[in-house]
Design a protein around this motif. Sequence first.
Motif, PDB file in Angstrom:
ATOM      1  N   ASP A 131       0.809  -1.217   0.000  1.00  0.00           N
ATOM      2  CA  ASP A 131       0.000   0.000   0.000  1.00  0.00           C
ATOM      3  C   ASP A 131       0.845   1.272   0.000  1.00  0.00           C
ATOM      4  O   ASP A 131       0.329   2.369   0.238  1.00  0.00           O
ATOM      5  CB  ASP A 131      -0.968   0.032   1.198  1.00  0.00           C
ATOM      6  CG  ASP A 131      -2.020  -1.060   1.100  1.00  0.00           C
ATOM      7  OD1 ASP A 131      -2.499  -1.321  -0.021  1.00  0.00           O
ATOM      8  OD2 ASP A 131      -2.350  -1.657   2.135  1.00  0.00           O
ATOM      9  N   GLY A 132       2.146   1.132  -0.285  1.00  0.00           N
ATOM     10  CA  GLY A 132       3.016   2.298  -0.364  1.00  0.00           C
ATOM     11  C   GLY A 132       3.006   2.920  -1.751  1.00  0.00           C
ATOM     12  O   GLY A 132       2.302   2.462  -2.665  1.00  0.00           O
ATOM     13  N   THR A 133       3.821   3.964  -1.926  1.00  0.00           N
ATOM     14  CA  THR A 133       3.792   4.769  -3.146  1.00  0.00           C
ATOM     15  C   THR A 133       5.189   5.042  -3.670  1.00  0.00           C
ATOM     16  O   THR A 133       6.085   5.424  -2.907  1.00  0.00           O
ATOM     17  CB  THR A 133       3.100   6.126  -2.889  1.00  0.00           C
ATOM     18  OG1 THR A 133       1.771   5.888  -2.417  1.00  0.00           O
ATOM     19  CG2 THR A 133       3.039   6.966  -4.160  1.00  0.00           C
ATOM     20  N   LEU A 134       5.359   4.851  -4.973  1.00  0.00           N
ATOM     21  CA  LEU A 134       6.528   5.342  -5.694  1.00  0.00           C
ATOM     22  C   LEU A 134       6.111   6.623  -6.385  1.00  0.00           C
ATOM     23  O   LEU A 134       5.188   6.628  -7.207  1.00  0.00           O
ATOM     24  CB  LEU A 134       7.007   4.319  -6.725  1.00  0.00           C
ATOM     25  CG  LEU A 134       8.114   4.781  -7.683  1.00  0.00           C
ATOM     26  CD1 LEU A 134       9.397   5.109  -6.939  1.00  0.00           C
ATOM     27  CD2 LEU A 134       8.375   3.728  -8.757  1.00  0.00           C
ATOM     28  N   ASN A 135       6.779   7.718  -6.053  1.00  0.00           N
ATOM     29  CA  ASN A 135       6.426   9.027  -6.601  1.00  0.00           C
ATOM     30  C   ASN A 135       7.541   9.532  -7.501  1.00  0.00           C
ATOM     31  O   ASN A 135       8.696   9.624  -7.082  1.00  0.00           O
ATOM     32  CB  ASN A 135       6.163  10.017  -5.470  1.00  0.00           C
ATOM     33  CG  ASN A 135       5.690  11.361  -5.988  1.00  0.00           C
ATOM     34  OD1 ASN A 135       6.500  12.231  -6.279  1.00  0.00           O
ATOM     35  ND2 ASN A 135       4.380  11.525  -6.094  1.00  0.00           N
ATOM     36  N   LEU A 136       7.193   9.854  -8.750  1.00  0.00           N
ATOM     37  CA  LEU A 136       8.173  10.298  -9.739  1.00  0.00           C
ATOM     38  C   LEU A 136       8.192  11.814  -9.819  1.00  0.00           C
ATOM     39  O   LEU A 136       7.179  12.447 -10.137  1.00  0.00           O
ATOM     40  CB  LEU A 136       7.822   9.722 -11.119  1.00  0.00           C
ATOM     41  CG  LEU A 136       7.604   8.216 -11.226  1.00  0.00           C
ATOM     42  CD1 LEU A 136       7.288   7.831 -12.671  1.00  0.00           C
ATOM     43  CD2 LEU A 136       8.815   7.451 -10.718  1.00  0.00           C
ATOM     44  N   VAL A 137       9.360  12.402  -9.554  1.00  0.00           N
ATOM     45  CA  VAL A 137       9.517  13.849  -9.705  1.00  0.00           C
ATOM     46  C   VAL A 137      10.728  14.201 -10.569  1.00  0.00           C
ATOM     47  O   VAL A 137      10.973  15.379 -10.837  1.00  0.00           O
ATOM     48  CB  VAL A 137       9.639  14.561  -8.337  1.00  0.00           C
ATOM     49  CG1 VAL A 137       8.349  14.440  -7.541  1.00  0.00           C
ATOM     50  CG2 VAL A 137      10.814  14.013  -7.536  1.00  0.00           C
TER      51      VAL A 137
END
Length: 346
Positions: free
Chosen positions: A261-267
């Motif tokens: 339920d975690g998140t990989l966030n692309l910036v």
Amino acid sequence: MRTTVGWRADGPATTLRRASVERRDLRPDDIAVRVDHCGVCHTDLHAVRAHREAGASVVPGHEFTGVVTEIGSEVTRFAAGDPVAVGNIVDACGECAMCRAGQENFCHAFPTLTYGGTDRHDGSATLGAYSREYVVRDRFAYRLPAGLDPAAAAPLLCAGISVWEPLSTLGVGPGTRVAVAGLGGLGHLAVKLAVALGADTTIISRSAGKAGDARRLGAHDVVVSTDPDRMAAARDRFDVVIDTIPAPHDLGPYLRLVAMDGTLNLVGHLGQVTLQVMDLLVGRKKLSSAGSGGRPATAALLDFCAEHGVAADVELLPSARVNEALDRLERNDVRYRFVLDMSDLS
């Protein structure tokens, strides 16, 4: 019109030269800012290197601090002499759902960018803050809190807000396990902010040589992405992974580090990506992105940084060395953000 001086590329030129820069006369809700410090962003490098259109001009610069020198007739938030900061958005429609939610960075009519944008009133092209003066709508300028060094604060207005947006909206705080992939202008600020928010923070780097920098920045661990054993040991470990890597790369190894339920966030890389859906499915993982921030988030970032002593690690150069800064940035020869001292334009 009013005239100042700055660093501009004309026509097919791929380097900047000192030149006159025209600014509009103040509208009722405008302020004039003496630009003292301006960060050097990869976006600036791309804009200068890709600039080919004959007859056009580009003046880069979209993360800056300075002092108000003049205010429009309807301005009440600022007075001459106030220290301020301005980022990469200088206007928006103010009417769409995103603007009403305080997310002007997602304006449905597209926000007006600090340079390379189109003025919403007269249709002129915006010219950036590699100059001694900038004229901006007052609601897109921010008070620079006392205690923040103006040079080290300038990158907060682009690199800083770009990583603050996901960290804050994903609820990072004490007890959160955060990893930051890539340790450049964005990455080092993501580490500092995650640590200040109270998260258990890890740097993911291709090189074990970043361990010293990791400790200095406050990170608790380093995972070397080229070490299969270390990557395997870190599987499902992090609630949030902030991916600041600016080039195309395989997302699979980073998704496998994300906890259930975690998140990989692309910036970092904001172009096309491919991935195996199974990398999302196993663990109900999420893939997201973020870019810049709205006015409330930007003001909150500056206040948080002042309270917690967070600012960019910068190398300060006189603005006359701007082309050197761009060349070195292209070679990744900076730790971690160039900032130009614009006082040599006076």
